[in-house]
Design a protein around this motif. Structure first.
Motif, PDB file in Angstrom:
ATOM      1  N   ASP A   7     -37.467 -13.003 -19.137  1.00 34.26           N
ATOM      2  CA  ASP A   7     -36.601 -12.806 -17.778  1.00 34.26           C
ATOM      3  C   ASP A   7     -37.491 -11.606 -17.048  1.00 34.26           C
ATOM      4  O   ASP A   7     -37.038 -10.265 -17.433  1.00 34.26           O
ATOM      5  CB  ASP A   7     -35.234 -12.244 -18.073  1.00 34.26           C
ATOM      6  N   PRO A   8     -38.179 -11.840 -16.078  1.00 31.76           N
ATOM      7  CA  PRO A   8     -38.732 -10.756 -15.105  1.00 31.76           C
ATOM      8  C   PRO A   8     -37.607  -9.758 -14.654  1.00 31.76           C
ATOM      9  O   PRO A   8     -38.015  -8.512 -14.534  1.00 31.76           O
ATOM     10  CB  PRO A   8     -39.837 -11.350 -14.279  1.00 31.76           C
ATOM     11  N   GLN A   9     -36.443 -10.165 -14.317  1.00 32.37           N
ATOM     12  CA  GLN A   9     -35.663  -9.178 -13.634  1.00 32.37           C
ATOM     13  C   GLN A   9     -34.968  -8.329 -14.694  1.00 32.37           C
ATOM     14  O   GLN A   9     -35.128  -6.948 -14.406  1.00 32.37           O
ATOM     15  CB  GLN A   9     -34.545 -10.135 -13.171  1.00 32.37           C
ATOM     16  N   PHE A  10     -34.478  -8.749 -15.798  1.00 35.89           N
ATOM     17  CA  PHE A  10     -34.308  -7.910 -17.033  1.00 35.89           C
ATOM     18  C   PHE A  10     -35.251  -6.955 -17.242  1.00 35.89           C
ATOM     19  O   PHE A  10     -35.136  -5.764 -17.421  1.00 35.89           O
ATOM     20  CB  PHE A  10     -33.807  -8.942 -17.940  1.00 35.89           C
ATOM     21  N   LEU A  11     -36.456  -7.719 -17.510  1.00 35.66           N
ATOM     22  CA  LEU A  11     -37.572  -6.580 -17.861  1.00 35.66           C
ATOM     23  C   LEU A  11     -37.814  -5.484 -16.865  1.00 35.66           C
ATOM     24  O   LEU A  11     -37.883  -4.343 -17.473  1.00 35.66           O
ATOM     25  CB  LEU A  11     -38.900  -7.549 -17.971  1.00 35.66           C
ATOM     26  N   ASN A  12     -37.789  -5.736 -15.667  1.00 39.09           N
ATOM     27  CA  ASN A  12     -38.056  -4.671 -14.548  1.00 39.09           C
ATOM     28  C   ASN A  12     -36.827  -3.926 -14.596  1.00 39.09           C
ATOM     29  O   ASN A  12     -37.128  -2.447 -14.496  1.00 39.09           O
ATOM     30  CB  ASN A  12     -38.105  -5.422 -13.303  1.00 39.09           C
ATOM     31  N   ASP A  13     -35.722  -4.230 -14.784  1.00 37.57           N
ATOM     32  CA  ASP A  13     -34.356  -3.146 -14.834  1.00 37.57           C
ATOM     33  C   ASP A  13     -34.653  -2.233 -16.030  1.00 37.57           C
ATOM     34  O   ASP A  13     -34.446  -1.137 -16.122  1.00 37.57           O
ATOM     35  CB  ASP A  13     -33.059  -4.111 -14.881  1.00 37.57           C
ATOM     36  N   GLN A  14     -35.002  -2.847 -17.243  1.00 33.64           N
ATOM     37  CA  GLN A  14     -35.263  -2.244 -18.342  1.00 33.64           C
ATOM     38  C   GLN A  14     -36.388  -1.138 -18.255  1.00 33.64           C
ATOM     39  O   GLN A  14     -35.948   0.162 -18.691  1.00 33.64           O
ATOM     40  CB  GLN A  14     -35.567  -2.839 -19.558  1.00 33.64           C
ATOM     41  N   ARG A  15     -37.312  -1.669 -17.609  1.00 33.48           N
ATOM     42  CA  ARG A  15     -38.467  -0.578 -17.317  1.00 33.48           C
ATOM     43  C   ARG A  15     -38.069   0.631 -16.642  1.00 33.48           C
ATOM     44  O   ARG A  15     -38.400   1.742 -16.650  1.00 33.48           O
ATOM     45  CB  ARG A  15     -39.692  -1.281 -16.853  1.00 33.48           C
ATOM     46  N   LYS A  16     -37.547   0.376 -15.579  1.00 31.51           N
ATOM     47  CA  LYS A  16     -36.923   1.275 -14.557  1.00 31.51           C
ATOM     48  C   LYS A  16     -36.135   2.188 -14.984  1.00 31.51           C
ATOM     49  O   LYS A  16     -36.316   3.433 -15.004  1.00 31.51           O
ATOM     50  CB  LYS A  16     -36.068   0.546 -13.408  1.00 31.51           C
ATOM     51  N   ALA A  17     -34.902   1.751 -16.005  1.00 31.44           N
ATOM     52  CA  ALA A  17     -34.142   2.549 -16.635  1.00 31.44           C
ATOM     53  C   ALA A  17     -34.960   3.618 -17.691  1.00 31.44           C
ATOM     54  O   ALA A  17     -34.797   4.949 -17.411  1.00 31.44           O
ATOM     55  CB  ALA A  17     -33.061   1.861 -17.266  1.00 31.44           C
ATOM     56  N   LEU A  18     -35.834   3.203 -18.165  1.00 34.41           N
ATOM     57  CA  LEU A  18     -36.624   3.856 -19.313  1.00 34.41           C
ATOM     58  C   LEU A  18     -37.590   4.899 -18.595  1.00 34.41           C
ATOM     59  O   LEU A  18     -37.531   6.232 -18.980  1.00 34.41           O
ATOM     60  CB  LEU A  18     -37.246   2.706 -20.051  1.00 34.41           C
ATOM     61  N   ARG A  19     -38.168   4.470 -17.421  1.00 31.89           N
ATOM     62  CA  ARG A  19     -38.900   5.567 -16.884  1.00 31.89           C
ATOM     63  C   ARG A  19     -38.205   6.732 -16.154  1.00 31.89           C
ATOM     64  O   ARG A  19     -38.718   7.860 -16.123  1.00 31.89           O
ATOM     65  CB  ARG A  19     -39.261   4.491 -15.470  1.00 31.89           C
ATOM     66  N   ARG A  20     -36.812   6.486 -15.955  1.00 30.89           N
ATOM     67  CA  ARG A  20     -35.997   7.658 -15.215  1.00 30.89           C
ATOM     68  C   ARG A  20     -35.853   8.449 -16.395  1.00 30.89           C
ATOM     69  O   ARG A  20     -35.951   9.605 -16.187  1.00 30.89           O
ATOM     70  CB  ARG A  20     -34.812   6.774 -14.665  1.00 30.89           C
ATOM     71  N   THR A  21     -35.253   7.994 -17.521  1.00 33.58           N
ATOM     72  CA  THR A  21     -35.188   8.914 -18.596  1.00 33.58           C
ATOM     73  C   THR A  21     -36.398   9.758 -19.029  1.00 33.58           C
ATOM     74  O   THR A  21     -36.267  10.812 -19.574  1.00 33.58           O
ATOM     75  CB  THR A  21     -34.550   7.980 -19.956  1.00 33.58           C
ATOM     76  N   LEU A  22     -37.489   8.846 -19.198  1.00 30.95           N
ATOM     77  CA  LEU A  22     -38.680   9.511 -19.757  1.00 30.95           C
ATOM     78  C   LEU A  22     -39.277  10.461 -18.944  1.00 30.95           C
ATOM     79  O   LEU A  22     -39.734  11.591 -19.262  1.00 30.95           O
ATOM     80  CB  LEU A  22     -39.782   8.381 -20.261  1.00 30.95           C
ATOM     81  N   ARG A  23     -39.303  10.210 -17.425  1.00 26.97           N
ATOM     82  CA  ARG A  23     -39.803  11.450 -16.484  1.00 26.97           C
ATOM     83  C   ARG A  23     -38.708  12.591 -16.498  1.00 26.97           C
ATOM     84  O   ARG A  23     -39.610  13.578 -16.375  1.00 26.97           O
ATOM     85  CB  ARG A  23     -39.632  10.663 -14.954  1.00 26.97           C
ATOM     86  N   GLN A  24     -37.679  12.449 -16.859  1.00 26.37           N
ATOM     87  CA  GLN A  24     -36.575  13.437 -16.732  1.00 26.37           C
ATOM     88  C   GLN A  24     -36.921  14.536 -17.849  1.00 26.37           C
ATOM     89  O   GLN A  24     -36.867  15.843 -17.965  1.00 26.37           O
ATOM     90  CB  GLN A  24     -35.241  13.136 -17.030  1.00 26.37           C
ATOM     91  N   ARG A  25     -37.300  13.755 -19.076  1.00 29.10           N
ATOM     92  CA  ARG A  25     -37.709  14.389 -20.296  1.00 29.10           C
ATOM     93  C   ARG A  25     -38.923  15.314 -20.136  1.00 29.10           C
ATOM     94  O   ARG A  25     -38.842  16.404 -20.776  1.00 29.10           O
ATOM     95  CB  ARG A  25     -37.789  13.308 -21.382  1.00 29.10           C
ATOM     96  N   ARG A  26     -39.904  14.750 -19.649  1.00 24.54           N
ATOM     97  CA  ARG A  26     -41.088  15.618 -19.433  1.00 24.54           C
ATOM     98  C   ARG A  26     -40.926  16.691 -18.412  1.00 24.54           C
ATOM     99  O   ARG A  26     -41.529  17.798 -18.729  1.00 24.54           O
ATOM    100  CB  ARG A  26     -42.315  14.547 -19.125  1.00 24.54           C
TER     101      ARG A  26
END
Ligand SMILES: Nc1nc2c(c(=O)[nH]1)N(C=O)[C@@H](CNc1ccc(C(=O)N[C@@H](CCC(=O)O)C(=O)O)cc1)CN2
Ligand SMILES: Nc1ncnc2c1ncn2[C@@H]1O[C@H](COP(=O)(O)OP(=O)(O)OP(=O)(O)O)[C@@H](O)[C@H]1O
Length: 211
Positions: A7-26
């Motif tokens: 499901d491309p929408q689900f995939l994109n939302d997941q990647r977006k959320a993960l991106r936010r967390t991981l960018r904060q981490r670095r």
């Protein structure tokens, strides 16, 4: 267990959320941690055959807490190798070209505020390379996993620019680099993600099987 990654929408939302967390981490790393991580990364990179062999090497100037691979610059110069930086091409949408980078390179800021060589200087136009003319490119990652899946800033710049590496023929080696705190158990991967030859952090190396 199974993730509905189809499901491309689900995939994109997941990647977006993960991106936010991981960018904060670095971004939360201290200056000292950043410097140590960059040095550790470069020690690892200098030991890799594809890095030792490469004459034309693309790296990037760190932004948004990205791991700093620029300690490699002096080493590359001593070995007679050339360093290149990505520039956003004005006419080819979301594609990168690479410009020779040295002490006197005139610089500007791109639309994301990242410093890049100023290609309006005519003399420097000749110093631009298309992605396929590189021997090696270091890709800054936002996230990675043990299978070699990657997450970038979300623009698809590297994916589009290096999509040709899926076809037969000569190609640059691609090495993703990141802080070890960007490692995750499993990334929801996208079909267009360009396969990497290796991923290197300050503390580990991943060699994906598919290459
Ligand atoms: N150091 C570095 N240089 C690089 C990249 C990179 O990831 N790191 N790129 C790798 O692709 C390209 C630039 N890609 C980027 C893509 C998105 C954003 C970004 O910050 N986006 C904002 C919102 C977008 C906007 O402002 O329009 C954001 O997500 O907060 C930055 C760079 C080329 N140069
Ligand atoms: N080869 C391609 N052709 C067309 N569109 C692409 C291609 N690669 C990626 N895209 C598009 O770019 C967008 C961003 O892709 P993705 O989320 O994988 O970026 P990323 O891997 O995080 O970024 P980058 O490649 O810049 O590191 C996606 O929505 C996708 O549709």
């Amino acid at each position: 267990m199974a993730m509905p990654v189809s499901d491309p929408q689900f995939l994109n939302d997941q990647r977006k959320a993960l991106r936010r967390t991981l960018r904060q981490r670095r971004r939360a790393l201290t200056k000292a941690q950043q410097r140590q991580a960059g040095e550790a990364l470069c020690r690892r990179l200098r030991g890799l055959p594809e890095v030792q062999r490469a004459r034309r090497v693309a790296l990037y100037l760190p932004n948004d807490g990205e791991i700093d691979a620029t300690p490699l610059l002096a080493w590359l110069r001593r070995r007679g190798a050339r360093a290149y930086l990505p520039v956003l091409r004005p006419l080819a949408k979301n594609r990168l070209w690479f410009v020779h980078y040295h002490a006197a390179t005139p610089m500007t800021r791109n639309r994301f505020g990242i410093r890049e060589p100023d290609t309006r200087h005519g003399a420097h136009r000749a110093r631009q390379l298309p992605p396929w003319a590189l021997d090696l490119a270091l890709l800054p990652l936002v996230g990675f996993d043990d299978l070699g899946n990657r997450l970038g800033m979300g623009g698809g710049f590297y994916d589009r620019s290096f999509a040709f590496t899926r076809r037969r023929g000569p190609r640059p080696r691609l090495i993703g680099v990141a802080h070890d705190c960007q490692h995750v158990e499993r990334l929801p991967f996208a079909g267009w993600d360009v396969p990497l030859d290796a991923i290197v952090s300050d503390r580990r190396m991943v060699r994906p099987r598919h290459r």
